[in-house]
Write a protein that holds these residues in place. Sequence first.
Motif, PDB file in Angstrom:
ATOM      1  N   THR A  79       0.835  -1.199   0.000  1.00 27.13           N
ATOM      2  CA  THR A  79       0.000   0.000   0.000  1.00 27.13           C
ATOM      3  C   THR A  79       0.869   1.249   0.000  1.00 27.13           C
ATOM      4  N   MET A  80       1.910   1.211   0.825  1.00 31.29           N
ATOM      5  CA  MET A  80       2.814   2.363   0.892  1.00 31.29           C
ATOM      6  C   MET A  80       3.543   2.574  -0.438  1.00 31.29           C
ATOM      7  N   ASP A  81       3.824   1.467  -1.132  1.00 28.93           N
ATOM      8  CA  ASP A  81       4.550   1.566  -2.402  1.00 28.93           C
ATOM      9  C   ASP A  81       3.658   1.975  -3.563  1.00 28.93           C
ATOM     10  N   ASP A  82       2.331   1.841  -3.377  1.00 30.71           N
ATOM     11  CA  ASP A  82       1.390   2.152  -4.454  1.00 30.71           C
ATOM     12  C   ASP A  82       1.336   3.668  -4.649  1.00 30.71           C
ATOM     13  N   PRO A  83       1.720   4.140  -5.836  1.00 32.73           N
ATOM     14  CA  PRO A  83       1.754   5.593  -6.044  1.00 32.73           C
ATOM     15  C   PRO A  83       0.387   6.253  -5.851  1.00 32.73           C
ATOM     16  N   SER A  84      -0.695   5.522  -6.119  1.00 27.94           N
ATOM     17  CA  SER A  84      -2.017   6.125  -5.941  1.00 27.94           C
ATOM     18  C   SER A  84      -2.384   6.255  -4.470  1.00 27.94           C
ATOM     19  N   CYS A  85      -1.562   5.670  -3.613  1.00 32.38           N
ATOM     20  CA  CYS A  85      -1.822   5.766  -2.176  1.00 32.38           C
ATOM     21  C   CYS A  85      -0.779   6.644  -1.476  1.00 32.38           C
ATOM     22  N   SER A  86      -0.151   7.548  -2.225  1.00 32.26           N
ATOM     23  CA  SER A  86       0.803   8.437  -1.565  1.00 32.26           C
ATOM     24  C   SER A  86       0.029   9.326  -0.613  1.00 32.26           C
ATOM     25  N   GLN A  87       0.651   9.735   0.443  1.00 30.31           N
ATOM     26  CA  GLN A  87       0.012  10.533   1.492  1.00 30.31           C
ATOM     27  C   GLN A  87      -1.018   9.753   2.299  1.00 30.31           C
ATOM     28  N   VAL A  88      -1.148   8.455   2.026  1.00 26.64           N
ATOM     29  CA  VAL A  88      -2.127   7.672   2.776  1.00 26.64           C
ATOM     30  C   VAL A  88      -1.462   7.083   4.013  1.00 26.64           C
ATOM     31  N   SER A  89      -2.129   7.219   5.142  1.00 28.00           N
ATOM     32  CA  SER A  89      -1.601   6.567   6.329  1.00 28.00           C
ATOM     33  C   SER A  89      -2.447   5.346   6.638  1.00 28.00           C
ATOM     34  N   ILE A  90      -1.808   4.367   7.251  1.00 21.35           N
ATOM     35  CA  ILE A  90      -2.493   3.122   7.588  1.00 21.35           C
ATOM     36  C   ILE A  90      -2.600   3.043   9.094  1.00 21.35           C
ATOM     37  N   SER A  91      -3.761   2.731   9.594  1.00 18.16           N
ATOM     38  CA  SER A  91      -3.850   2.515  11.031  1.00 18.16           C
ATOM     39  C   SER A  91      -4.350   1.110  11.313  1.00 18.16           C
ATOM     40  N   LEU A  92      -3.858   0.586  12.393  1.00 17.83           N
ATOM     41  CA  LEU A  92      -4.244  -0.744  12.846  1.00 17.83           C
ATOM     42  C   LEU A  92      -4.885  -0.566  14.217  1.00 17.83           C
ATOM     43  N   PRO A  93      -6.207  -0.415  14.248  1.00 20.79           N
ATOM     44  CA  PRO A  93      -6.862  -0.067  15.507  1.00 20.79           C
ATOM     45  C   PRO A  93      -6.743  -1.144  16.578  1.00 20.79           C
ATOM     46  N   SER A  94      -6.543  -2.380  16.187  1.00 15.21           N
ATOM     47  CA  SER A  94      -6.430  -3.447  17.182  1.00 15.21           C
ATOM     48  C   SER A  94      -5.096  -4.145  16.994  1.00 15.21           C
TER      49      SER A  94
END
Lengths: 646, 235
Positions: free
Chosen positions: A328-343
């Motif tokens: 996801t981090m490497d996907d250029p269309s997901c730049s500026q995207v943060s990932i959260s893992l709530p659990s």
Amino acid sequence: MWTEIEPLLDNVQKPARYIGGEGGAQEPEHASDKVAWLLTYPDTYEVGLPNQGLQILYEIVNERDDAVAERSYAPWTDMEEQLRAAGLPLFSVDTHKPADAFDIIAFNLSAELTYTNLLNCVDLAGAPVRAADRTPEDLLVIVGGHCTYNPEPIADFIDAVVLGDGEEVIGEITDVVHAWKNNDRAGGREAVLRQLSQLEGVYIPSLYEATYDGQTLVSVLPKCDDVPERVEKRTVADLADWPYPKHQLVPLTDVVHDRLNVEVFRGCTRGCRFCQAGMITRPVRERPAEQVRTMIAEGIKRSGYDEVALTSLSTADFSGIEDVIKDTMDDPSCSQVSISLPSLRVDAFGVGIAAELQRGRRSGLTFAPEAGTWRMRQVINKLILEEDLYGAVDSAFSQGWRRSKLYFLTGLPTETDEDTEGIFELARNCVKIGKKYTGGASVTVSVGGFVPKPFTPFQWFGQNTVEELRRKVGVLLEQNKISRGVQFKWHDPEATLVEGLMSRGDRRLGPVIEDVWRNGGVFQEWSEHFDLQRWLDACERHDVDIEWYVYRHRTEDEVFPWDHLSAGLHKDFLWQEWRDALDEVGLEDCRWTPCYDCGACTGYGIEHVVASATPPAGGSQGTGQNLAVGGAVPVELLSKSGAVVG
Amino acid sequence: MIVRLRFTKNGKIRFIGHRDVARIFERALRTAGLAVAYSEGFSPRPKVAFGLALSVGYESDNEYLDVVLAQPEDLEDVANRLTAALPAGLDLLEVGEIDRHANSLMEAVTSCEWVIDLATDDEAAVRASVDAMIAADRVVITRERKGKTVEDNIRPDLLSLKVSMNPETSTARITAELSTEGRSLRPAEFLGALEPSFEVTRVRRTHQWISHGDTRIEPHEADVSRAAHPNVGAS
């Protein structure tokens, strides 16, 4: 009825709660031969809108030709006043139709304190609050969600209960109601409820009779032969078949969890003994990694969100979690995207995940050690070592996080003050680790009072009294004074009492709930509306003994109000787990070790769906040295466990 | 490249707040595939700047937003892509490129014109009340300022007041130009100062003015070197 609602909105707070129009919202076309569902969350719009369960069902129903689904949420008290003064009913936010334009009002019940809101919504919808008083033209009141594993306290107010995953059964219910509705509602409510009782996973409270011997519950039995003695939950065998929500709603106004949510797996077999979710959602069913990637990429593109949460219980247990995050981090269309893992479990969170996450914007990190000492964690079977927590916290701080949040429970079985104080010892050590990397390191400790839940090994345990929980908060406050860099938050012990009452209550609590509602007790999840006295008064008026319902330890021969319902789990498995808890003996995770037959798979002929036969690397993975693991856990894992620690 | 967006806020969406509008634009810009420049630092924020806040429940024909784009874009393309990404009611009217030295919207706008529809059909009564206010030397209201109650004379902030009938509803309407310099005079404050007070049914911002001496222009005319409009039906 928009033109009638619109003028009211100038007189209420947060009018955006009532306008609908979210990205992904649908305006389905109603027709007299279609089944119309009003999917309702019995709390505010901000809390209810993100609910993934309702969003999934919303899409599934609207994909059908013979049914429509719209949404509603509990109007805040100011809006309720406006509606009642104007003589207007509960309405859908999608096309602003009155509730009586629907056939079914279906609630997601995720919290016991919303029960009085359920009554209020049914009343506002124009239906009698007691199921027995409803006519064939009135709404069918259906509930689903985790609370429904003991729906007995609200049995008087609901027509049907769905146990377990709703994806499949909502279609079957629609079929039954569709046929009934298009046959002039032949046989009245009795007929349609009788037919619904034949569906697996559907429980019709009015078709069962509860018998008591004095205070003691003797049985809850079906009134007719064709109604099942025991209602089994529904389980979706493979999440890959259900890539929903496909069009997650994007609200126009602020809501909780305002981000893209992608469910990566359902179920958890870590076996924490306090955790109802982990017991009733078994087995583990992972979504294929490729589908997860697609859902993230398409969801981000469509919604414009810059944050995606990967949701599940203990998300770091997902096979190949690091790859999914990295891709996801490497996907250029997901730049500026943060990932959260709530659990997050600390023993599955290592530098690898921390390093990948920190490439996007950092969102908060929350860990849930749940208890302050290793002894206590053995009792609750949350087998994470202190070193696991420190390793995870070290990973986080070393990768640039400045604060983390730790969740704990107090009031657990066998808990001593040493265990309670241990919470702060852990927190202080975490701050110390953080200080190695940043002077501003801080740790938030959030403590909730433990409520024993149905279908868990702790269902026999007598909940701590309000006084005892208050005393423990006092112990924690003392510790807080000597703990720099630690923020302390706690849940109101009085609310915990009412949750306990509802959690394991029976049908005799119906009058109490109705009494509290009639006396204005709505939005009990909200501290500004919660008033314990209202509940105590209602209990007294209806001869409900709180001591007996909440504080009493149950014995092995206890008949529970939910014994005629089933999440697949064998009662003797749960009892053995309760005995093992008291003996401080742990149990390993069956997704990576041989089956111990809890019943959740064997009873339904299903299995875990996991891509990897071994746990993700890092931490002790519940293999703490004090635990007799035998040869059950791969040796390779044990050697890996040292990699992260320290 | 800095673009100034001009848009409406009409219909149901008038009930969302200023921050909600900001969030919607942030998401719409991403959905439209328009890279916004981000601030530096620990928690980077997109470089967008809004004009004067519009109260929840009010409509507007002319709202503005300045956006710093990370790379040059075709203006018409920006207009069409953004239009497709915005919800109903937030309708994009125009996209203009502005000079990097342009004044911020907040600083530049000196007054706003409001069309205020009242529930009453008694135009004469409204006219009498408005005339009395115009004739007064001082119109004093009380406001909160830093936690203290203060008295302010708002008479100088009343730039123009006109009374008419709304032909569609046959009810009275006030068209008011209120100053935004210093402490911005809000329509609710003006309406609260009318005696007697009238029930309000709808408030719409129709113009935001930038005055320089005797001339006045609107933000989409100020500092804009070239502009584009979305194709009708692009949404």
